[in-house]
Write a protein that holds these residues in place. Structure first.
Motif, PDB file in Angstrom:
ATOM      1  N   ASP A   9      53.689  81.137   1.000  1.00 32.75           N
ATOM      2  CA  ASP A   9      54.920  81.373   1.759  1.00 32.75           C
ATOM      3  C   ASP A   9      55.310  82.851   1.745  1.00 32.75           C
ATOM      4  O   ASP A   9      56.005  83.324   2.661  1.00 32.75           O
ATOM      5  CB  ASP A   9      56.070  80.540   1.191  1.00 32.75           C
ATOM      6  CG  ASP A   9      55.936  79.059   1.535  1.00 32.75           C
ATOM      7  OD1 ASP A   9      55.074  78.720   2.366  1.00 32.75           O
ATOM      8  OD2 ASP A   9      56.683  78.245   0.959  1.00 32.75           O
ATOM      9  N   CYS A  18      52.629  81.782  -4.114  1.00 30.52           N
ATOM     10  CA  CYS A  18      52.708  80.825  -3.006  1.00 30.52           C
ATOM     11  C   CYS A  18      52.395  81.534  -1.687  1.00 30.52           C
ATOM     12  O   CYS A  18      52.874  82.653  -1.447  1.00 30.52           O
ATOM     13  CB  CYS A  18      54.112  80.237  -2.967  1.00 30.52           C
ATOM     14  SG  CYS A  18      54.383  79.074  -1.614  1.00 30.52           S
ATOM     15  N   GLN A  69      61.609  79.842  -7.924  1.00 27.82           N
ATOM     16  CA  GLN A  69      61.318  78.961  -9.053  1.00 27.82           C
ATOM     17  C   GLN A  69      62.261  79.202 -10.243  1.00 27.82           C
ATOM     18  O   GLN A  69      61.965  78.797 -11.362  1.00 27.82           O
ATOM     19  CB  GLN A  69      59.862  79.152  -9.498  1.00 27.82           C
ATOM     20  CG  GLN A  69      58.858  78.754  -8.440  1.00 27.82           C
ATOM     21  CD  GLN A  69      57.423  78.922  -8.894  1.00 27.82           C
ATOM     22  OE1 GLN A  69      57.101  78.806 -10.073  1.00 27.82           O
ATOM     23  NE2 GLN A  69      56.535  79.206  -7.952  1.00 27.82           N
ATOM     24  N   TYR A 112      48.872  76.604  -8.487  1.00 26.05           N
ATOM     25  CA  TYR A 112      48.052  77.144  -7.400  1.00 26.05           C
ATOM     26  C   TYR A 112      46.597  77.143  -7.871  1.00 26.05           C
ATOM     27  O   TYR A 112      46.217  77.906  -8.753  1.00 26.05           O
ATOM     28  CB  TYR A 112      48.466  78.568  -7.050  1.00 26.05           C
ATOM     29  CG  TYR A 112      49.949  78.742  -6.813  1.00 26.05           C
ATOM     30  CD1 TYR A 112      50.643  77.943  -5.905  1.00 26.05           C
ATOM     31  CD2 TYR A 112      50.671  79.718  -7.493  1.00 26.05           C
ATOM     32  CE1 TYR A 112      52.001  78.100  -5.695  1.00 26.05           C
ATOM     33  CE2 TYR A 112      52.027  79.893  -7.289  1.00 26.05           C
ATOM     34  CZ  TYR A 112      52.689  79.079  -6.394  1.00 26.05           C
ATOM     35  OH  TYR A 112      54.030  79.243  -6.192  1.00 26.05           O
ATOM     36  N   THR A 142      48.312  73.435  -2.065  1.00 28.83           N
ATOM     37  CA  THR A 142      48.798  74.753  -1.658  1.00 28.83           C
ATOM     38  C   THR A 142      48.187  75.125  -0.312  1.00 28.83           C
ATOM     39  O   THR A 142      46.974  75.312  -0.202  1.00 28.83           O
ATOM     40  CB  THR A 142      48.427  75.818  -2.708  1.00 28.83           C
ATOM     41  OG1 THR A 142      48.951  75.408  -3.976  1.00 28.83           O
ATOM     42  CG2 THR A 142      49.000  77.166  -2.338  1.00 28.83           C
TER      43      THR A 142
END
Length: 396
Positions: free
Chosen positions: A76, A74, A146, A332, A247
């Motif tokens: 992030d 991710c 996750q 993703y 994403t």
């Protein structure tokens, strides 16, 4: 080719842990960890950013603070590094196991300060091996956005006091988890930042308090749960330009405390998740080639990952599954280095062919409580018709 029926108006969401109402019922039995202390913050990304910013401040070297992250992840992770003033360094994964490419890791080992180890769908990296390779001077963060870590699946758990953590987690300096929408434990937002009290005894974090009315949180929970119903999610997924689950990179602006209302909901939400069954996952495991099965088979997965032999076969299978309303997702769809804006924020010193294969060829199936036996059997039937497309690992 067999005739394809009409497209289902209903669509399972890819993830959908139910949001529970605000509750103080579990206040006498709060969450605590054996060997770790923790703070609750506004997001999982904020938890990562706060850890890295704290460690950057501890360093006396003038050299850039570099953080290893996987090339399939991710964005992030990049946002947390940028917030902390650190440089993310992208490395590839191996094809046979979910872990960093050892040759690439060895090549950068002398120049890095930290490594982030995301648990992908609940598949965690072998952190004890990583610690043995890197030694004690490199900060290791297990990113459990996750996954809510478990030593064993225990549906009868009655208390969260001195909650036991896996042996690999004890080799990390920190771990984080996320309580956002689509996460294993869903508070509609928030995160947990935990530090190993024997490895990082000096960690401190001052947080600005945030107020939130419990009534507002209840309304948000009801709305989220309604939108996760297949009919409503199916309608949302057809809205032009909405791009559910896309994403994208979002900068991290601040780290604050989790609101008291969400904190009160935490023990009930964690216990509800840990008491959930794995029936859908077990049926799929028995019928289909689970990606990295040796690592994934005994975990409580957030999504069920499969990998195909080509991007075309993945996309065709996704279309067939979602035509039937079964909530399959590409996760993703691009490796991290190819997401818009990443080239200016990261270092990518090596090729990442395994991460490219994951982005091109992986699809996931939903495992939340809204997935019923009829959905699972339909998934298996559709995938069985195209079983020749499947592989058991990404191509190197």
């Amino acid at each position: 080719m067999a005739a394809v029926g009409p497209m289902s108006w209903n669509q399972l969401p890819p993830v959908g842990t139910k949001a529970l109402p605000w509750s103080q019922d579990y206040a006498p039995s709060p969450l605590s960890f054996a060997g770790f202390d923790y703070k609750l913050v506004n997001s999982g990304t904020a938890a990562l950013g706060a850890i890295l910013r704290w460690d950057v401040a501890q360093r006396t070297s003038d050299q850039p603070y570099k953080v290893v992250i996987p090339g399939y992840a991710c964005p992030d992770l990049v946002a947390a590094c940028v917030y902390a003033g650190a440089v993310p360094v992208i490395l590839d994964l191996t094809d046979t196991r979910y872990q960093y490419n050892n040759e690439q890791l060895a090549a950068v080992a002398d120049s890095i300060s930290a490594v982030i180890c995301p648990a992908l769908f609940g598949i965690s990296m072998p952190i004890a091996e990583l610690r043995a390779t890197l030694g004690d001077d490199v900060l290791i963060i297990e990113d459990n956005a996750q996954w809510f870590p478990e030593t064993a699946i225990n549906r009868q758990r009655a208390s969260l006091k001195n909650y036991p953590l896996p042996a690999d987690t004890h080799q990390a300096d920190f771990f984080i988890t996320s309580f956002g929408r689509g996460k294993p434990v869903n508070l509609l937002g928030g995160g947990l930042l935990a530090w190993n009290t024997s490895r990082v005894p000096s960690f401190t974090l001052s947080l600005e308090a945030v107020n939130e009315h419990p009534g507002k949180l209840k309304m948000q929970a009801r709305a989220f749960n309604l939108l996760c119903q297949p009919f409503f999610y199916g309608a949302l997924s057809r809205v032009p330009g909405l791009h559910l689950g896309a994403t994208r990179y979002h900068a991290l602006d601040s780290v604050t405390a989790l609101s008291t209302a969400r904190q009160h909901s935490l023990p009930a939400a964690v216990l509800a998740y840990l008491r959930g069954h794995r029936a859908a996952q077990q049926t799929l495991q028995d019928a289909l080639p689970l990606l990295w099965a040796e690592q994934a088979g005994d975990k409580r997965l957030l999504r069920f990952p499969l990998i195909t032999q080509s991007a075309q076969s993945r996309d065709t299978l996704l279309h067939k599954l979602n035509h039937a309303g079964l909530g399959a997702s590409a996760m993703y769809a691009k490796p991290l280095r190819d997401i818009d804006g990443m080239d200016k924020l990261v270092e990518a010193p090596f090729a990442t062919p395994v991460c490219q294969q994951l982005a091109d060829c992986m699809l996931t199936l939903p495992l939340h409580k809204g997935v019923k036996p009829k959905h699972v059997q339909r998934m298996i039937h559709i995938i069985d018709e195209q079983r020749q497309w499947l592989s058991n690992k990404p191509a190197a």
